[in-house]
Design a protein around this motif. Sequence first.
Motif, PDB file in Angstrom:
ATOM      1  N   MET A   1       0.826  -1.201   0.000  1.00 47.02           N
ATOM      2  CA  MET A   1       0.000   0.000   0.000  1.00 47.02           C
ATOM      3  C   MET A   1       0.867   1.260   0.000  1.00 47.02           C
ATOM      4  O   MET A   1       0.623   2.217  -0.733  1.00 47.02           O
ATOM      5  N   GLY A   2       1.910   1.252   0.848  1.00 43.09           N
ATOM      6  CA  GLY A   2       2.795   2.405   0.917  1.00 43.09           C
ATOM      7  C   GLY A   2       3.509   2.662  -0.384  1.00 43.09           C
ATOM      8  O   GLY A   2       3.622   3.809  -0.832  1.00 43.09           O
ATOM      9  N   LEU A   3       4.017   1.600  -1.031  1.00 45.38           N
ATOM     10  CA  LEU A   3       4.722   1.748  -2.295  1.00 45.38           C
ATOM     11  C   LEU A   3       3.787   2.258  -3.380  1.00 45.38           C
ATOM     12  O   LEU A   3       4.178   3.075  -4.223  1.00 45.38           O
ATOM     13  N   LEU A   4       2.541   1.808  -3.347  1.00 49.94           N
ATOM     14  CA  LEU A   4       1.551   2.274  -4.323  1.00 49.94           C
ATOM     15  C   LEU A   4       1.314   3.776  -4.161  1.00 49.94           C
ATOM     16  O   LEU A   4       1.208   4.506  -5.151  1.00 49.94           O
ATOM     17  N   LEU A   5       1.254   4.246  -2.909  1.00 50.71           N
ATOM     18  CA  LEU A   5       1.059   5.675  -2.659  1.00 50.71           C
ATOM     19  C   LEU A   5       2.217   6.485  -3.226  1.00 50.71           C
ATOM     20  O   LEU A   5       2.005   7.534  -3.849  1.00 50.71           O
ATOM     21  N   PHE A   6       3.458   6.011  -3.026  1.00 48.86           N
ATOM     22  CA  PHE A   6       4.614   6.706  -3.574  1.00 48.86           C
ATOM     23  C   PHE A   6       4.526   6.792  -5.104  1.00 48.86           C
ATOM     24  O   PHE A   6       4.839   7.823  -5.705  1.00 48.86           O
ATOM     25  N   ARG A   7       4.108   5.692  -5.717  1.00 49.95           N
ATOM     26  CA  ARG A   7       4.009   5.678  -7.185  1.00 49.95           C
ATOM     27  C   ARG A   7       2.932   6.633  -7.683  1.00 49.95           C
ATOM     28  O   ARG A   7       3.099   7.301  -8.709  1.00 49.95           O
ATOM     29  N   LEU A   8       1.814   6.697  -6.962  1.00 52.87           N
ATOM     30  CA  LEU A   8       0.743   7.612  -7.354  1.00 52.87           C
ATOM     31  C   LEU A   8       1.199   9.058  -7.227  1.00 52.87           C
ATOM     32  O   LEU A   8       0.934   9.894  -8.103  1.00 52.87           O
ATOM     33  N   LEU A   9       1.896   9.374  -6.131  1.00 54.94           N
ATOM     34  CA  LEU A   9       2.396  10.732  -5.940  1.00 54.94           C
ATOM     35  C   LEU A   9       3.396  11.112  -7.024  1.00 54.94           C
ATOM     36  O   LEU A   9       3.419  12.253  -7.491  1.00 54.94           O
ATOM     37  N   SER A  10       4.224  10.150  -7.435  1.00 56.87           N
ATOM     38  CA  SER A  10       5.251  10.445  -8.438  1.00 56.87           C
ATOM     39  C   SER A  10       4.647  10.803  -9.794  1.00 56.87           C
ATOM     40  O   SER A  10       5.302  11.444 -10.618  1.00 56.87           O
ATOM     41  N   ARG A  11       3.408  10.397 -10.023  1.00 54.46           N
ATOM     42  CA  ARG A  11       2.768  10.665 -11.316  1.00 54.46           C
ATOM     43  C   ARG A  11       2.091  12.021 -11.379  1.00 54.46           C
ATOM     44  O   ARG A  11       1.622  12.436 -12.440  1.00 54.46           O
ATOM     45  N   LEU A  12       2.029  12.715 -10.264  1.00 52.65           N
ATOM     46  CA  LEU A  12       1.424  14.038 -10.262  1.00 52.65           C
ATOM     47  C   LEU A  12       2.315  15.026 -11.012  1.00 52.65           C
ATOM     48  O   LEU A  12       3.541  14.971 -10.909  1.00 52.65           O
ATOM     49  N   VAL A  71       9.251  16.486  -2.495  1.00 55.49           N
ATOM     50  CA  VAL A  71       8.355  16.162  -3.607  1.00 55.49           C
ATOM     51  C   VAL A  71       9.145  15.888  -4.884  1.00 55.49           C
ATOM     52  O   VAL A  71       8.746  15.053  -5.706  1.00 55.49           O
ATOM     53  N   GLU A  72      10.273  16.576  -5.071  1.00 60.20           N
ATOM     54  CA  GLU A  72      11.108  16.314  -6.245  1.00 60.20           C
ATOM     55  C   GLU A  72      11.671  14.902  -6.213  1.00 60.20           C
ATOM     56  O   GLU A  72      11.745  14.221  -7.253  1.00 60.20           O
ATOM     57  N   THR A  73      12.076  14.460  -5.039  1.00 66.74           N
ATOM     58  CA  THR A  73      12.631  13.108  -4.916  1.00 66.74           C
ATOM     59  C   THR A  73      11.565  12.059  -5.200  1.00 66.74           C
ATOM     60  O   THR A  73      11.835  11.042  -5.869  1.00 66.74           O
ATOM     61  N   LEU A  74      10.347  12.291  -4.731  1.00 60.18           N
ATOM     62  CA  LEU A  74       9.248  11.379  -5.037  1.00 60.18           C
ATOM     63  C   LEU A  74       8.939  11.350  -6.531  1.00 60.18           C
ATOM     64  O   LEU A  74       8.542  10.321  -7.076  1.00 60.18           O
ATOM     65  N   LYS A  75       9.142  12.486  -7.189  1.00 59.52           N
ATOM     66  CA  LYS A  75       8.837  12.602  -8.615  1.00 59.52           C
ATOM     67  C   LYS A  75       9.870  11.927  -9.497  1.00 59.52           C
ATOM     68  O   LYS A  75       9.572  11.541 -10.634  1.00 59.52           O
ATOM     69  N   LEU A  76      11.079  11.739  -9.012  1.00 60.80           N
ATOM     70  CA  LEU A  76      12.182  11.264  -9.847  1.00 60.80           C
ATOM     71  C   LEU A  76      11.867   9.999 -10.651  1.00 60.80           C
ATOM     72  O   LEU A  76      12.150   9.959 -11.851  1.00 60.80           O
ATOM     73  N   PRO A  77      11.273   8.934 -10.056  1.00 63.34           N
ATOM     74  CA  PRO A  77      11.030   7.727 -10.852  1.00 63.34           C
ATOM     75  C   PRO A  77      10.075   7.926 -12.020  1.00 63.34           C
ATOM     76  O   PRO A  77      10.063   7.120 -12.960  1.00 63.34           O
ATOM     77  N   VAL A 146      14.026   3.904  -1.285  1.00 61.62           N
ATOM     78  CA  VAL A 146      15.176   4.763  -1.559  1.00 61.62           C
ATOM     79  C   VAL A 146      16.071   4.150  -2.637  1.00 61.62           C
ATOM     80  O   VAL A 146      16.557   4.847  -3.538  1.00 61.62           O
ATOM     81  N   ARG A 147      16.292   2.843  -2.575  1.00 62.01           N
ATOM     82  CA  ARG A 147      17.122   2.182  -3.591  1.00 62.01           C
ATOM     83  C   ARG A 147      16.489   2.314  -4.973  1.00 62.01           C
ATOM     84  O   ARG A 147      17.181   2.564  -5.968  1.00 62.01           O
ATOM     85  N   GLN A 148      15.180   2.143  -5.058  1.00 64.20           N
ATOM     86  CA  GLN A 148      14.502   2.267  -6.344  1.00 64.20           C
ATOM     87  C   GLN A 148      14.628   3.684  -6.893  1.00 64.20           C
ATOM     88  O   GLN A 148      14.876   3.884  -8.093  1.00 64.20           O
ATOM     89  N   ILE A 149      14.456   4.665  -6.032  1.00 67.32           N
ATOM     90  CA  ILE A 149      14.568   6.059  -6.468  1.00 67.32           C
ATOM     91  C   ILE A 149      15.980   6.354  -6.947  1.00 67.32           C
ATOM     92  O   ILE A 149      16.188   6.955  -8.007  1.00 67.32           O
ATOM     93  N   ARG A 150      16.973   5.907  -6.180  1.00 70.73           N
ATOM     94  CA  ARG A 150      18.359   6.228  -6.526  1.00 70.73           C
ATOM     95  C   ARG A 150      18.866   5.456  -7.742  1.00 70.73           C
ATOM     96  O   ARG A 150      19.879   5.823  -8.322  1.00 70.73           O
ATOM     97  N   ALA A 151      18.167   4.386  -8.130  1.00 72.02           N
ATOM     98  CA  ALA A 151      18.571   3.602  -9.296  1.00 72.02           C
ATOM     99  C   ALA A 151      17.933   4.104 -10.587  1.00 72.02           C
ATOM    100  O   ALA A 151      18.147   3.513 -11.647  1.00 72.02           O
ATOM    101  N   THR A 152      17.187   5.192 -10.524  1.00 70.80           N
ATOM    102  CA  THR A 152      16.507   5.727 -11.699  1.00 70.80           C
ATOM    103  C   THR A 152      17.518   6.052 -12.804  1.00 70.80           C
ATOM    104  O   THR A 152      18.579   6.612 -12.545  1.00 70.80           O
TER     105      THR A 152
END
Length: 294
Positions: A1-12, A71-77, A146-152
């Motif tokens: 659920m938490g990971l899904l929320l991060f993904r939804l936020l990143s699409r804004l 918010v920029e870090t969440l947006k990176l992926p 964090v690993r997923q974000i930094r591996a973008t």
Amino acid sequence: MGLLLFRLLSRLPFPVLHGLSDILYFLLAYGIRYRRRVIQTNLAQAFPEKTPAERQAILSGFYRNFADLIVETLKLPDLTADDLRSRTLFTNPEAVRPYLSAGKPVLIMASHQCNWEWAPSAAVLNGFPADAVYKTLENPFFENVVRQIRATFGAKPVPMQHLLRDVVTRRNEPRLIALVADQMPDVPELAYWTSFLHQETPFYTGSERLARRYNLPVFFIEMQRTRRSHYELTFHQLAEPPYTDLPEGGLIDRYRDVLEYTIRKAPSDWLWSHKRWKHQKEKYEKLMGKISRK
């Protein structure tokens, strides 16, 4: 659920994320007052020459920029390659290219300035393979995020405890090895102590030891905010091998000087909320002396 929320936020889109950042700013600054005493103490000690009003302006700017960083870090992926390229301009890529073209790794001493989380991915998109050295998190969920974000875009996250082995096994692989070098050392008695922003400050010695041992050229990466969610990155060479004429600690001193200069240019962009000066040198001097005599 938490990971899904991060993904939804990143699409804004950015306008919506900037609106959320504005709300987050008020929450951090006036609601929970995130680490306010730590920040105020740090600013008072680092800038005794500034007036209370000037330090208050830096404090307010810090909260605004920190909210944008989140918010920029969440947006990176979710960023496209073209979008990230357009938001991160490398002003002098020619400074490091000759070393990489010659097959040599380059050590980058970075800092908690602006959005350091975007820098490795931006480097990859500009033709610089990049490793992002980091401290692992105790929480498995956030460690995974964090690993997923930094591996973008192909940046390689490298846990700090694996860095030495990684450098040895990949010593002939040209890339940028980026360390955020302004963190508080875990063992202050083994740190290099020097004056920084009017205070005796411990620095990790690992960057200098790594550069000397493996003959790595070393650069500081300066990051400047040009407008909201847009940055310029500039390489500043600190040293290159051989290091026979550079005294021990000389590389850290050069890093300290350019870091302090960068902070003074845009003080609100540095991470004032971390406890950079929680250790006092006097407490460790006796122990440091015993270690040096062994």
